[in-house]
Design a protein around this motif. Structure first.
Motif, mmCIF file in Angstrom:
data_model
loop_
_atom_site.group_PDB
_atom_site.id
_atom_site.type_symbol
_atom_site.label_atom_id
_atom_site.label_comp_id
_atom_site.label_asym_id
_atom_site.label_seq_id
_atom_site.Cartn_x
_atom_site.Cartn_y
_atom_site.Cartn_z
ATOM 1 N N SER A 79 -10.718 -2.039 -5.214
ATOM 2 C CA SER A 79 -9.913 -3.024 -5.927
ATOM 3 C C SER A 79 -9.467 -4.122 -4.973
ATOM 4 C CB SER A 79 -8.685 -2.336 -6.540
ATOM 5 O OG SER A 79 -7.726 -3.282 -6.944
ATOM 6 N N VAL A 80 -9.202 -5.294 -5.519
ATOM 7 C CA VAL A 80 -8.683 -6.389 -4.716
ATOM 8 C C VAL A 80 -7.330 -6.018 -4.112
ATOM 9 C CG1 VAL A 80 -7.505 -7.515 -6.645
ATOM 10 C CG2 VAL A 80 -8.260 -8.877 -4.685
ATOM 11 N N TRP A 81 -6.637 -5.059 -4.790
ATOM 12 C CA TRP A 81 -5.338 -4.616 -4.287
ATOM 13 C C TRP A 81 -5.480 -3.588 -3.166
ATOM 14 C CZ3 TRP A 81 -2.675 -8.048 -6.852
ATOM 15 C CH2 TRP A 81 -3.027 -8.360 -8.163
ATOM 16 N N MET A 82 -6.720 -3.140 -2.903
ATOM 17 C CA MET A 82 -6.952 -2.112 -1.886
ATOM 18 C C MET A 82 -7.553 -2.679 -0.610
ATOM 19 S SD MET A 82 -8.597 0.672 -4.506
ATOM 20 C CE MET A 82 -9.267 1.685 -3.205
ATOM 21 N N SER A 83 -7.709 -3.976 -0.541
ATOM 22 C CA SER A 83 -8.303 -4.583 0.644
ATOM 23 C C SER A 83 -7.510 -5.819 1.022
ATOM 24 C CB SER A 83 -9.777 -4.944 0.382
ATOM 25 O OG SER A 83 -9.871 -5.847 -0.713
ATOM 26 N N GLY A 84 -7.694 -6.264 2.238
ATOM 27 C CA GLY A 84 -6.967 -7.439 2.682
ATOM 28 C C GLY A 84 -6.126 -7.140 3.911
ATOM 29 N N LYS A 85 -5.618 -8.169 4.512
ATOM 30 C CA LYS A 85 -4.914 -8.070 5.785
ATOM 31 C C LYS A 85 -3.659 -7.221 5.700
ATOM 32 C CE LYS A 85 -2.923 -10.974 9.423
ATOM 33 N NZ LYS A 85 -2.642 -12.363 9.870
ATOM 34 N N TYR A 86 -2.938 -7.307 4.587
ATOM 35 C CA TYR A 86 -1.637 -6.642 4.500
ATOM 36 C C TYR A 86 -1.665 -5.393 3.610
ATOM 37 C CZ TYR A 86 -0.093 -11.017 6.570
ATOM 38 O OH TYR A 86 0.062 -12.089 7.391
ATOM 39 N N VAL A 87 -2.855 -4.880 3.317
ATOM 40 C CA VAL A 87 -2.967 -3.661 2.519
ATOM 41 C C VAL A 87 -3.001 -2.456 3.453
ATOM 42 C CG1 VAL A 87 -4.409 -2.353 0.928
ATOM 43 C CG2 VAL A 87 -4.114 -4.804 0.600
ATOM 44 N N ASN A 88 -2.205 -1.474 3.154
ATOM 45 C CA ASN A 88 -2.094 -0.292 4.008
ATOM 46 C C ASN A 88 -3.118 0.748 3.578
ATOM 47 O OD1 ASN A 88 -1.314 1.772 5.666
ATOM 48 N ND2 ASN A 88 0.876 1.591 5.220
ATOM 49 N N SER A 89 -4.194 0.865 4.332
ATOM 50 C CA SER A 89 -5.239 1.837 4.004
ATOM 51 C C SER A 89 -4.911 3.231 4.521
ATOM 52 C CB SER A 89 -6.585 1.382 4.581
ATOM 53 O OG SER A 89 -6.508 1.259 5.991
ATOM 54 N N LEU A 90 -3.829 3.367 5.286
ATOM 55 C CA LEU A 90 -3.419 4.661 5.827
ATOM 56 C C LEU A 90 -2.163 5.135 5.113
ATOM 57 C CD1 LEU A 90 -4.012 3.892 9.618
ATOM 58 C CD2 LEU A 90 -5.569 4.988 7.996
ATOM 59 N N ALA A 91 -2.211 5.081 3.785
ATOM 60 C CA ALA A 91 -1.039 5.399 2.969
ATOM 61 C C ALA A 91 -1.379 6.477 1.948
ATOM 62 C CB ALA A 91 -0.527 4.134 2.271
ATOM 63 N N ALA A 92 -1.874 7.622 2.445
ATOM 64 C CA ALA A 92 -2.279 8.694 1.537
ATOM 65 C C ALA A 92 -1.103 9.527 1.039
ATOM 66 C CB ALA A 92 -3.291 9.608 2.229
ATOM 67 N N MET A 93 -0.069 9.660 1.854
ATOM 68 C CA MET A 93 1.045 10.577 1.559
ATOM 69 C C MET A 93 2.334 9.806 1.300
ATOM 70 S SD MET A 93 2.374 13.669 1.396
ATOM 71 C CE MET A 93 1.181 14.792 2.153
ATOM 72 N N PRO A 94 2.939 9.928 0.106
ATOM 73 C CA PRO A 94 2.439 10.595 -1.093
ATOM 74 C C PRO A 94 1.508 9.673 -1.878
ATOM 75 C CG PRO A 94 4.593 9.684 -1.548
ATOM 76 C CD PRO A 94 4.300 9.365 -0.106
ATOM 77 N N SER A 95 0.912 10.191 -2.932
ATOM 78 C CA SER A 95 0.005 9.397 -3.743
ATOM 79 C C SER A 95 0.781 8.580 -4.764
ATOM 80 C CB SER A 95 -0.993 10.297 -4.466
ATOM 81 O OG SER A 95 -1.727 9.554 -5.429
ATOM 82 N N MET A 96 0.834 7.263 -4.552
ATOM 83 C CA MET A 96 1.481 6.408 -5.540
ATOM 84 C C MET A 96 0.689 6.380 -6.840
ATOM 85 S SD MET A 96 2.864 3.190 -3.285
ATOM 86 C CE MET A 96 3.263 2.289 -4.783
ATOM 87 N N HIS A 97 -0.645 6.516 -6.729
ATOM 88 C CA HIS A 97 -1.463 6.576 -7.943
ATOM 89 C C HIS A 97 -0.961 7.690 -8.861
ATOM 90 C CE1 HIS A 97 -4.298 3.938 -5.916
ATOM 91 N NE2 HIS A 97 -5.039 3.894 -7.005
ATOM 92 N N PHE A 98 -0.775 8.886 -8.282
ATOM 93 C CA PHE A 98 -0.352 9.994 -9.132
ATOM 94 C C PHE A 98 1.133 9.910 -9.450
ATOM 95 C CE2 PHE A 98 0.819 14.419 -10.099
ATOM 96 C CZ PHE A 98 -0.032 14.609 -11.176
ATOM 97 N N GLY A 99 1.931 9.386 -8.531
ATOM 98 C CA GLY A 99 3.355 9.227 -8.815
ATOM 99 C C GLY A 99 3.586 8.337 -10.022
ATOM 100 N N TYR A 100 2.896 7.194 -10.054
ATOM 101 C CA TYR A 100 2.981 6.309 -11.217
ATOM 102 C C TYR A 100 2.521 7.037 -12.476
ATOM 103 C CZ TYR A 100 3.540 1.983 -8.448
ATOM 104 O OH TYR A 100 4.000 0.981 -7.636
ATOM 105 N N ALA A 101 1.348 7.671 -12.366
ATOM 106 C CA ALA A 101 0.750 8.309 -13.542
ATOM 107 C C ALA A 101 1.646 9.425 -14.075
ATOM 108 C CB ALA A 101 -0.631 8.858 -13.198
ATOM 109 N N PHE A 102 2.231 10.210 -13.185
ATOM 110 C CA PHE A 102 3.109 11.299 -13.611
ATOM 111 C C PHE A 102 4.349 10.751 -14.311
ATOM 112 C CE2 PHE A 102 6.538 14.390 -12.741
ATOM 113 C CZ PHE A 102 5.996 15.502 -13.371
ATOM 114 N N CYS A 103 4.935 9.707 -13.744
ATOM 115 C CA CYS A 103 6.120 9.089 -14.360
ATOM 116 C C CYS A 103 5.784 8.512 -15.731
ATOM 117 C CB CYS A 103 6.665 7.990 -13.445
ATOM 118 S SG CYS A 103 8.174 7.220 -14.053
ATOM 119 N N ILE A 104 4.641 7.842 -15.831
ATOM 120 C CA ILE A 104 4.216 7.280 -17.114
ATOM 121 C C ILE A 104 3.967 8.389 -18.124
ATOM 122 C CG2 ILE A 104 2.337 6.036 -18.262
ATOM 123 C CD1 ILE A 104 2.098 4.338 -15.707
#
Length: 412
Positions: free
Chosen positions: A280-305
């Motif tokens: 995704s465009v949100w997953m690349s770029g100079k200021y995107v943190n590719s070392l951000a596995a813990m915790p999973s925001m993908h699942f955190g959002y999905a669980f809350c939703i």
């Protein structure tokens, strides 16, 4: 320090599924912007005019009710914990200071109601969803700073090496720690199942991981603003997701963790996203943190939703909120089904694509619980918001949450 051998020998079959078609980089921002603009238009206050004289659309004062028992003195006060700031006309006309409580102290802040007829205030009053857009811009800007801060903290030790060590600690904990019984199937085994005979499904999950996260969450915020039974209920969900963000951002900064797909090949993971070019465009770029596995925001959002959808179904609630209409059984079941299916899809995606560990998802659930219980902590920023609105000479709009939906019958 890693004490066990975590290397894995896996069969790397030929990838039969063709790479998926890559979306142009401008598509995703257009999708997100379209969702926000559409919600802004749909939830606009229809009986309020930006230009011209005083328009309708404001909540009536209880002074208009001859049977009202409330005193005028009560009307001149602000609810110290009311982020709606739905003032009574009498309080607004007097421009009395707002009474806020911050960290146990009573604070008086400026009343920006005197700026209600400024053009930018009237635009916000016409399109109150603009305030939600403003909140999310601030949150996104905060995320952008995490990688910069983290790199500065680990500049001497090397953030990449630190993140890899943390990743191996996670694998060690899952496979050999006291809670290893919670993880009977490893992430490598899940990905290998998809690689052997189910590669097309893996491609679907790659794109689900890349493309659903941001548009799906923004779409949920827009949808729930339109449909929520009240603004406090909506605000609880919004504050919870925001606190999930900030708790995760803090963790990303001080505990960088490499996702499985970036580990050396000897640990058995395959970067399936690279084959599908599913980034995704949100997953690349100079200021995107590719070392951000813990915790999973993908699942955190999905669980809350998912939890919010199940709550919204009303199937587990005996009482309804004021103005809420009991939903037909079919709609209850639809909301529950989506509330269960969406987190399940995202959980499958984050593990099968080797973007997250099982423990990332478990920690996301814990973070979501903490965020829900502590979401009202953001109310301490109301004094700061009051000051900002005063400086900008803007009156905060009265939210239109659920108004349009209730006008249409409110039966979904």
């Amino acid at each position: 320090m890693i004490h066990h051998n975590l290397t894995t020998i896996v069969d790397r079959p030929h990838w039969d599924a063709p790479p998926a078609w890559k979306l142009p980089e401008w598509v995703e921002p257009i999708i997100v912007a379209s969702i926000l603009v559409t919600s802004m238009i749909v939830t606009r206050r229809r009986d309020f005019k930006i230009f011209g004289g005083q328009s309708g659309g404001f909540r009536k004062s209880i002074l208009d009710d001859p049977d009202a028992a409330d005193s005028a003195d009560d009307l001149l006060r602000y609810d110290r914990e009311n982020e709606d700031d739905a003032q009574e006309p009498l309080a607004a006309s007097k421009h009395l200071p707002k009474r806020r409580y911050c960290c146990g102290f009573l604070i008086y802040t400026p009343n920006s109601s005197r700026f209600a007829n400024h053009i930018h205030s009237r635009i916000l009053q016409k399109f109150p969803f603009l305030m939600e857009m403003f909140y999310w811009i601030i949150t996104y800007a905060f995320y952008r700073l995490t990688i910069i801060t983290s790199q500065a903290i680990f500049s001497k030790t090397g953030i990449w090496d630190v993140a890899q060590e943390h990743a191996l600690e996670v694998l060690e904990f899952e496979q050999y720690g006291p809670l290893s019984f919670l993880f009977p199937i490893t992430e490598v085994q899940v990905q290998q199942w998809f690689m052997h005979g189910h590669q097309t499904f893996l491609t679907v999950l790659n794109w689900s991981y890349a493309l659903i996260h941001i548009p799906g969450t923004v779409g949920f915020i827009a949808w729930y603003y339109y449909l929520a039974p009240s603004h406090p209920t909506f605000a609880t969900a919004r504050r919870t997701i925001t606190l999930i963000n900030h708790l995760a951002f803090i963790t990303f900064t001080f505990y960088p963790c490499m996702p499985p797909r970036l580990l050396p090949e000897k640990y058995g993971f395959i970067d399936s996203a690279r084959h599908d070019d599913a980034r995704s465009v949100w997953m690349s770029g100079k200021y995107v943190n590719s070392l951000a596995a813990m915790p999973s925001m993908h699942f955190g959002y999905a669980f809350c939703i998912g939890v919010t959808l199940i709550y919204h179904s009303g199937i587990f609630r005996r009482t309804l909120e004021k103005g809420e209409v009991r939903k037909p059984l079919i709609w209850k079941l639809v909301y529950v089904a989506i509330g269960l299916a969406y987190p399940t899809l995202i959980l499958s995606a984050i593990v099968a694509t080797a973007n997250h560990y099982w423990l990332d998802a478990l920690m996301a659930v814990l973070v979501t619980g903490v965020a829900f219980l502590c979401n009202r902590v953001y109310l301490i920023f109301l004094p700061l918001e009051d000051l900002l609105l005063w400086v900008l000479r803007i009156e905060k709009p009265i939210p239109s949450t659920g108004e349009r939906f209730r006008q249409r019958g409110g039966r979904l």
